[in-house]
Design a protein around this motif. Structure first.
Motif, PDB file in Angstrom:
ATOM      1  N   ASP A  89      73.457  -5.699 -33.426  1.00 50.05           N
ATOM      2  CA  ASP A  89      73.023  -7.089 -33.280  1.00 50.05           C
ATOM      3  C   ASP A  89      72.309  -7.316 -31.951  1.00 50.05           C
ATOM      4  O   ASP A  89      71.466  -8.216 -31.840  1.00 50.05           O
ATOM      5  N   ALA A  90      72.610  -6.505 -30.954  1.00 52.55           N
ATOM      6  CA  ALA A  90      71.976  -6.642 -29.640  1.00 52.55           C
ATOM      7  C   ALA A  90      70.681  -5.836 -29.536  1.00 52.55           C
ATOM      8  O   ALA A  90      70.124  -5.707 -28.443  1.00 52.55           O
ATOM      9  N   SER A  91      70.181  -5.314 -30.654  1.00 54.45           N
ATOM     10  CA  SER A  91      68.963  -4.497 -30.663  1.00 54.45           C
ATOM     11  C   SER A  91      67.777  -5.300 -31.194  1.00 54.45           C
ATOM     12  O   SER A  91      67.820  -5.798 -32.324  1.00 54.45           O
ATOM     13  N   PRO A  92      66.702  -5.425 -30.417  1.00 55.47           N
ATOM     14  CA  PRO A  92      65.538  -6.205 -30.854  1.00 55.47           C
ATOM     15  C   PRO A  92      64.935  -5.758 -32.182  1.00 55.47           C
ATOM     16  O   PRO A  92      64.408  -6.593 -32.927  1.00 55.47           O
ATOM     17  N   VAL A  93      65.005  -4.469 -32.508  1.00 55.76           N
ATOM     18  CA  VAL A  93      64.416  -4.000 -33.774  1.00 55.76           C
ATOM     19  C   VAL A  93      65.040  -4.701 -34.982  1.00 55.76           C
ATOM     20  O   VAL A  93      64.418  -4.760 -36.044  1.00 55.76           O
ATOM     21  N   ASN A  94      66.231  -5.223 -34.817  1.00 52.01           N
ATOM     22  CA  ASN A  94      66.924  -5.882 -35.921  1.00 52.01           C
ATOM     23  C   ASN A  94      66.721  -7.390 -35.941  1.00 52.01           C
ATOM     24  O   ASN A  94      67.385  -8.099 -36.703  1.00 52.01           O
ATOM     25  N   HIS A  95      65.806  -7.903 -35.113  1.00 52.42           N
ATOM     26  CA  HIS A  95      65.604  -9.353 -35.033  1.00 52.42           C
ATOM     27  C   HIS A  95      64.156  -9.775 -35.268  1.00 52.42           C
ATOM     28  O   HIS A  95      63.785 -10.900 -34.935  1.00 52.42           O
ATOM     29  N   VAL A  96      63.376  -8.898 -35.846  1.00 49.33           N
ATOM     30  CA  VAL A  96      62.003  -9.280 -36.189  1.00 49.33           C
ATOM     31  C   VAL A  96      62.035 -10.088 -37.473  1.00 49.33           C
ATOM     32  O   VAL A  96      62.664  -9.696 -38.458  1.00 49.33           O
ATOM     33  N   SER A  97      61.372 -11.235 -37.461  1.00 53.15           N
ATOM     34  CA  SER A  97      61.296 -12.080 -38.649  1.00 53.15           C
ATOM     35  C   SER A  97      59.838 -12.332 -38.996  1.00 53.15           C
ATOM     36  O   SER A  97      58.928 -11.992 -38.228  1.00 53.15           O
ATOM     37  N   ALA A  98      59.613 -12.951 -40.138  1.00 54.53           N
ATOM     38  CA  ALA A  98      58.246 -13.237 -40.571  1.00 54.53           C
ATOM     39  C   ALA A  98      57.539 -14.210 -39.640  1.00 54.53           C
ATOM     40  O   ALA A  98      56.306 -14.288 -39.628  1.00 54.53           O
ATOM     41  N   ASP A 124      66.256  -0.177 -29.718  1.00 52.95           N
ATOM     42  CA  ASP A 124      67.373   0.117 -30.623  1.00 52.95           C
ATOM     43  C   ASP A 124      68.496   0.730 -29.807  1.00 52.95           C
ATOM     44  O   ASP A 124      68.482   1.924 -29.496  1.00 52.95           O
ATOM     45  N   LEU A 125      69.470  -0.092 -29.441  1.00 46.39           N
ATOM     46  CA  LEU A 125      70.541   0.360 -28.553  1.00 46.39           C
ATOM     47  C   LEU A 125      71.431   1.410 -29.202  1.00 46.39           C
ATOM     48  O   LEU A 125      72.084   2.200 -28.505  1.00 46.39           O
ATOM     49  N   SER A 126      71.452   1.452 -30.524  1.00 44.61           N
ATOM     50  CA  SER A 126      72.310   2.415 -31.217  1.00 44.61           C
ATOM     51  C   SER A 126      71.840   3.857 -31.017  1.00 44.61           C
ATOM     52  O   SER A 126      72.582   4.794 -31.304  1.00 44.61           O
ATOM     53  N   GLY A 171      63.104 -14.332 -28.164  1.00 42.21           N
ATOM     54  CA  GLY A 171      61.899 -14.889 -28.750  1.00 42.21           C
ATOM     55  C   GLY A 171      61.483 -14.396 -30.111  1.00 42.21           C
ATOM     56  O   GLY A 171      60.666 -15.034 -30.775  1.00 42.21           O
ATOM     57  N   LEU A 172      62.021 -13.260 -30.577  1.00 42.85           N
ATOM     58  CA  LEU A 172      61.560 -12.705 -31.845  1.00 42.85           C
ATOM     59  C   LEU A 172      61.964 -13.534 -33.053  1.00 42.85           C
ATOM     60  O   LEU A 172      61.165 -13.761 -33.968  1.00 42.85           O
ATOM     61  N   ASP A 173      63.199 -13.949 -33.079  1.00 43.55           N
ATOM     62  CA  ASP A 173      63.738 -14.627 -34.265  1.00 43.55           C
ATOM     63  C   ASP A 173      64.151 -16.042 -33.905  1.00 43.55           C
ATOM     64  O   ASP A 173      65.273 -16.476 -34.149  1.00 43.55           O
ATOM     65  N   ARG A 174      63.210 -16.765 -33.328  1.00 46.73           N
ATOM     66  CA  ARG A 174      63.504 -18.099 -32.810  1.00 46.73           C
ATOM     67  C   ARG A 174      62.982 -19.146 -33.785  1.00 46.73           C
ATOM     68  O   ARG A 174      61.783 -19.404 -33.869  1.00 46.73           O
ATOM     69  N   ALA A 175      63.893 -19.747 -34.540  1.00 50.59           N
ATOM     70  CA  ALA A 175      63.490 -20.703 -35.571  1.00 50.59           C
ATOM     71  C   ALA A 175      63.154 -22.067 -34.985  1.00 50.59           C
ATOM     72  O   ALA A 175      62.311 -22.795 -35.503  1.00 50.59           O
ATOM     73  N   GLN A 176      63.809 -22.418 -33.883  1.00 45.02           N
ATOM     74  CA  GLN A 176      63.625 -23.741 -33.309  1.00 45.02           C
ATOM     75  C   GLN A 176      62.623 -23.721 -32.159  1.00 45.02           C
ATOM     76  O   GLN A 176      62.339 -22.677 -31.591  1.00 45.02           O
ATOM     77  N   ALA A 177      62.075 -24.893 -31.860  1.00 41.94           N
ATOM     78  CA  ALA A 177      61.189 -25.015 -30.689  1.00 41.94           C
ATOM     79  C   ALA A 177      62.041 -24.969 -29.423  1.00 41.94           C
ATOM     80  O   ALA A 177      63.198 -25.379 -29.427  1.00 41.94           O
ATOM     81  N   PRO A 178      61.474 -24.466 -28.321  1.00 43.85           N
ATOM     82  CA  PRO A 178      60.119 -23.916 -28.218  1.00 43.85           C
ATOM     83  C   PRO A 178      60.048 -22.483 -28.707  1.00 43.85           C
ATOM     84  O   PRO A 178      60.976 -21.704 -28.530  1.00 43.85           O
ATOM     85  N   GLN A 179      58.925 -22.153 -29.313  1.00 41.49           N
ATOM     86  CA  GLN A 179      58.674 -20.794 -29.755  1.00 41.49           C
ATOM     87  C   GLN A 179      57.632 -20.155 -28.847  1.00 41.49           C
ATOM     88  O   GLN A 179      56.713 -20.824 -28.380  1.00 41.49           O
ATOM     89  N   LEU A 180      57.791 -18.884 -28.617  1.00 41.97           N
ATOM     90  CA  LEU A 180      56.848 -18.182 -27.750  1.00 41.97           C
ATOM     91  C   LEU A 180      55.529 -17.935 -28.478  1.00 41.97           C
ATOM     92  O   LEU A 180      55.522 -17.600 -29.664  1.00 41.97           O
ATOM     93  N   ARG A 181      54.432 -18.083 -27.767  1.00 44.05           N
ATOM     94  CA  ARG A 181      53.121 -17.813 -28.339  1.00 44.05           C
ATOM     95  C   ARG A 181      52.901 -16.312 -28.492  1.00 44.05           C
ATOM     96  O   ARG A 181      52.309 -15.849 -29.469  1.00 44.05           O
ATOM     97  N   SER A 182      53.365 -15.542 -27.523  1.00 43.32           N
ATOM     98  CA  SER A 182      53.273 -14.086 -27.596  1.00 43.32           C
ATOM     99  C   SER A 182      54.321 -13.500 -26.655  1.00 43.32           C
ATOM    100  O   SER A 182      54.883 -14.205 -25.803  1.00 43.32           O
ATOM    101  N   ILE A 183      54.576 -12.205 -26.819  1.00 43.47           N
ATOM    102  CA  ILE A 183      55.564 -11.502 -25.994  1.00 43.47           C
ATOM    103  C   ILE A 183      54.949 -10.209 -25.473  1.00 43.47           C
ATOM    104  O   ILE A 183      54.341  -9.446 -26.224  1.00 43.47           O
ATOM    105  N   ILE A 184      55.127  -9.964 -24.166  1.00 46.20           N
ATOM    106  CA  ILE A 184      54.748  -8.691 -23.546  1.00 46.20           C
ATOM    107  C   ILE A 184      56.041  -7.967 -23.176  1.00 46.20           C
ATOM    108  O   ILE A 184      56.881  -8.528 -22.468  1.00 46.20           O
TER     109      ILE A 184
END
Length: 271
Positions: free
Chosen positions: A192-201, A165-167, A145-158
């Protein structure tokens, strides 16, 4: 006198608990609804539908278990969410080490697509679907859900007890099972499998909670994830569960879970 005071206090606690239950919205649960069929298996989820008319917000719930089992079935939080008026889809996904990343993430993404496509059938507000995961489930819902350009997009994430960071665990047998290669062999894949590297604007707001005494997924991981969100100016909130480790936070994070539900509701109103 001491006995009377204790008894009175217990009665008060029970009464408050009863009031809380009475205020909860009634819901129906349907188990093992198929959301994806592959050549090898059928993937299903349990659907909780509140007894409320009209379009409702929804939450996709993703279990933990080190990516290799379903040790945390997320039924408790699913019931809480349904009682709070959310349609809940608590899913299963393909497990490591038989299946490697990004299989699990793709399953979560496909479950979100299924929920979106069946919104009319289950009276779901398509613009108001959030995600909730704990441990490996937190990792997967963030990845999906963090870097999801296409619909559907999540409204929020818990995300609770998040491996962000798997590294930071180059010798972890659990991460090795997920990726299928050691970090020495495939550092780019671990990154690439680490969420910290997939945050977008365009990432959705995120609520993070973590046990103060977590030794399996160190609290530092919550800080790393929150810092990554801050760098992209993504609204976020953190909650530390005092005196609790990884499992205890999953089992007894009542205050954190209530605050997380409030966070979802706030984001539903503000976006």
């Amino acid at each position: 006198m001491k006995f009377i005071l204790i008894a009175t206090a217990l009665l008060f606690i029970v009464a408050c608990a009863s009031l809380s239950v009475n205020k909860s919205t009634k819901f129906n649960k349907t188990e093992h609804i198929t959301y994806k069929q592959t050549a090898e298996t059928t993937l299903t989820g349990d659907l909780y539908i509140p007894d409320i008319s009209g379009p409702k917000p929804a939450v996709l719930v993703v279990h933990g278990g080190g990516w290799s089992k379903r040790s945390g079935d997320m039924e408790g939080i699913s019931k809480q969410l349904a009682g709070a008026g959310f349609v809940v889809f608590n899913i299963r996904y393909r497990l490591a080490p038989e299946y490697h990343h990004p299989t699990q993430m793709n399953d979560v993404s496909d479950a979100l697509e299924w929920l979106y496509q069946h919104a009319d059938e289950y009276q779901i507000d398509r613009e108001n679907i959030s995600g909730w995961g704990y441990s490996a489930g937190a990792h997967l819902i963030l990845m999906a859900g963090l870097d999801r350009a296409q619909a559907p997009q999540l409204r929020s994430i818990i995300a609770g007890g998040t491996p962000a960071d798997l590294s930071r665990w180059p010798n972890s047998p659990l991460v090795y099972k997920l990726i299928g290669k050691s970090m020495a062999e495939a550092e780019a894949e671990w990154q690439d499998a680490s969420p910290v590297n997939h945050v977008s604007a365009s990432s959705p707001p995120v609520f993070l909670y973590h046990g103060q005494w977590d030794k399996l997924v160190e609290p530092e991981q919550m800080e790393l994830m929150n810092n990554a969100l801050d760098k992209k100016n993504i609204p976020s909130e953190t909650y530390t569960v005092s005196f609790a480790g990884h499992i205890m936070t999953y089992l007894f994070a009542g205050k954190a879970e209530r605050r997380a539900i409030a966070f979802i509701k706030e984001q539903s109103r503000t976006q």
